[in-house]
Design a protein around this motif. Structure first.
Motif, PDB file in Angstrom:
ATOM      1  N   GLY A 244      -0.066   1.025   4.488  1.00  0.00           N
ATOM      2  CA  GLY A 244       1.033   1.095   5.454  1.00  0.00           C
ATOM      3  C   GLY A 244       2.229   0.274   5.013  1.00  0.00           C
ATOM      4  O   GLY A 244       3.380   0.719   5.123  1.00  0.00           O
ATOM      5  N   ASN A 245       1.977  -0.930   4.491  1.00  0.00           N
ATOM      6  CA  ASN A 245       3.066  -1.783   4.011  1.00  0.00           C
ATOM      7  C   ASN A 245       3.760  -1.180   2.802  1.00  0.00           C
ATOM      8  O   ASN A 245       4.974  -1.300   2.654  1.00  0.00           O
ATOM      9  N   VAL A 246       3.000  -0.535   1.928  1.00  0.00           N
ATOM     10  CA  VAL A 246       3.597   0.091   0.744  1.00  0.00           C
ATOM     11  C   VAL A 246       4.463   1.281   1.156  1.00  0.00           C
ATOM     12  O   VAL A 246       5.563   1.467   0.637  1.00  0.00           O
ATOM     13  N   PHE A 247       3.987   2.078   2.113  1.00  0.00           N
ATOM     14  CA  PHE A 247       4.810   3.182   2.620  1.00  0.00           C
ATOM     15  C   PHE A 247       6.109   2.641   3.205  1.00  0.00           C
ATOM     16  O   PHE A 247       7.181   3.186   2.985  1.00  0.00           O
ATOM     17  N   LYS A 248       6.010   1.546   3.970  1.00  0.00           N
ATOM     18  CA  LYS A 248       7.196   0.929   4.563  1.00  0.00           C
ATOM     19  C   LYS A 248       8.150   0.431   3.488  1.00  0.00           C
ATOM     20  O   LYS A 248       9.362   0.611   3.594  1.00  0.00           O
ATOM     21  N   ALA A 249       7.616  -0.209   2.458  1.00  0.00           N
ATOM     22  CA  ALA A 249       8.445  -0.756   1.380  1.00  0.00           C
ATOM     23  C   ALA A 249       9.215   0.339   0.654  1.00  0.00           C
ATOM     24  O   ALA A 249      10.327   0.119   0.188  1.00  0.00           O
ATOM     25  N   THR A 250       8.617   1.516   0.554  1.00  0.00           N
ATOM     26  CA  THR A 250       9.291   2.618  -0.149  1.00  0.00           C
ATOM     27  C   THR A 250      10.198   3.434   0.765  1.00  0.00           C
ATOM     28  O   THR A 250      10.912   4.307   0.294  1.00  0.00           O
TER      29      THR A 250
END
Length: 123
Positions: free
Chosen positions: A79-85
């Protein structure tokens, strides 16, 4: 005399074997993903991240013309990686407007259709 004419295709000797042609864009994307994560203070490990991503699935349930789509819970750092991108995950549950079917019977349990698929991210 029956002759087949074939086009002349010049032979090209590649410096790199074919798998390298696909590897270069993949490495470029991995580098960009790493950069975006570092900007947000994330340092994800690749193998657990890929495992968590593969766990994301969506299910579509159809019954009597009603269509509901649900997705699995986000676990790990995915979820954090999706948010970061900047990629938005679809809602946990979404309901589409009802469809009309002439042959649909509300009491027939065989009239339920469930479809499972890997999750597609919203753009």
């Amino acid at each position: 005399m029956n002759r087949t004419v074939r086009p002349h295709i010049p032979s090209v000797r590649c410096r790199y074997p074919r798998p390298c042609v696909c590897l270069v864009p993949a490495l470029t994307l991995a580098k960009e993903l790493t950069r975006l994560c570092q900007e947000k203070g994330l340092q994800p490990e690749w193998q657990p991240l890929l495992t968590d991503r593969d766990r994301l699935q969506e299910a579509t349930i159809e019954k009597d013309g009603n269509v509901i789509t649900t997705r699995t819970h986000v676990s790990g750092q995915v979820g954090n990686v999706f948010k970061a991108t900047g990629i938005a995950l679809p809602a946990n549950i979404s309901e589409l407007p009802p469809r009309t079917r002439a042959s649909a019977s509300s009491t027939d349990p065989k009239n339920v259709v469930v479809t499972l698929a890997p999750l597609r991210a919203c753009h």
